[in-house]
Design an enzyme around this catalytic site. Sequence first.
Site, short mmCIF file in Angstrom:
data_model
loop_
_atom_site.label_atom_id
_atom_site.label_comp_id
_atom_site.label_asym_id
_atom_site.label_seq_id
_atom_site.Cartn_x
_atom_site.Cartn_y
_atom_site.Cartn_z
N GLU A 1 3.16 -4.47 1.47
CA GLU A 1 2.05 -3.82 1.87
C GLU A 1 1.55 -4.81 2.53
O GLU A 1 0.86 -4.08 2.93
CB GLU A 1 1.08 -4.31 0.30
N ASP B 1 3.48 1.65 -2.15
CA ASP B 1 2.88 1.52 -1.67
C ASP B 1 2.57 1.30 0.16
O ASP B 1 2.00 1.95 0.30
CB ASP B 1 1.31 1.30 -2.50
#
Length: 347
Positions: free
Chosen positions: A59, A116
Amino acid sequence: MRRWRALLLAASVALAPGLPATAQQAMINADAWSAYKAKFLDPSGRIVDNGNGNISHSEGQGYGLLLAYLSASPADFEQIWYFTRTELLLRDDGLAVWKWDPNVKPHVADTNNATDGDMLIAYALALAGTAWKREDYILAASRMAQALLAETVGSSQGRTLLMPGTEGFTGSDRDDGPVVNPSYWIYEAIPVMAALAPSDAWKKLSDDGVELLKTMQFGPRKLPAEWVSLHDKPRPAEGFDAEFGYNAIRIPLYLARGGITDKALLVRLQKGMSQDGVPATIDLTTGRPKTVLSDPGYRIVNDVVACVVDGTRLPSSALQFAPALYYPSTLQLLGLAYIGEKHPECL
């Protein structure tokens, strides 16, 4: 790469909500980016999460790449990408390991991915590759997008879902599976993923993510949980705190940056996650705040919503960037870049 795909990608980047089509004009102030780098960018190219034991993760690398692109800083982008591809892209499926810990050896102990983070990396590579004419970036982005589609985009009960990782979240992994994290839907990136790895599943993923958010109204404050079981009707997942947590704070920002300006949804999230106007993590069972988050990087999420919904100008505190912790500092720069590009009247 076939020319049609390159052209399709360029068109999708140009139309991606919340972001400029090129990096010729930096969307992040040079002084702000310099301060961010000084605080969080290690010379090796890793983004340091100083609120989490100084680890690095996919991330953070994805955010770092995106911010370097928005700052029109190709050299910084390449520095961050070097660490990312050499230290995190270790899996056989083309996705990144989620965590790199400087305090242990080997530095990677858990080889699961964080979806993500992968999407952020692929998205930033596509943007930079298109703007700076780097076909190697576009090829790397395409490979990651294809891996995301193959390994993490799934379906259940007619919904298209983004699995948080390749392991541990499906119905075969958990009794209450599938389990999703609604803050993992990066809406602005999904059209670019569709250009990189063409499939009708991407649009349905985006649409179903928004529809799920509308149904996730848990507890007195009617907020989504950080981790949600979709085994039956949506409910907070077993084994996780039933809370609107730190990751969930970014959901309204992701919606706005993705061009999703559903007023009722944004206002419900803004009101539910705030205590006296300040964002907070929330115990969903009682509706009580757990931690009030007064850093300008957290508060800018509400400022962005107020701008989008009512045209409210950002307070002066939101414009002053003095980085302290990695996560809110990242959110603040993303918020400022979005407002500067799409809503300069709020500055």
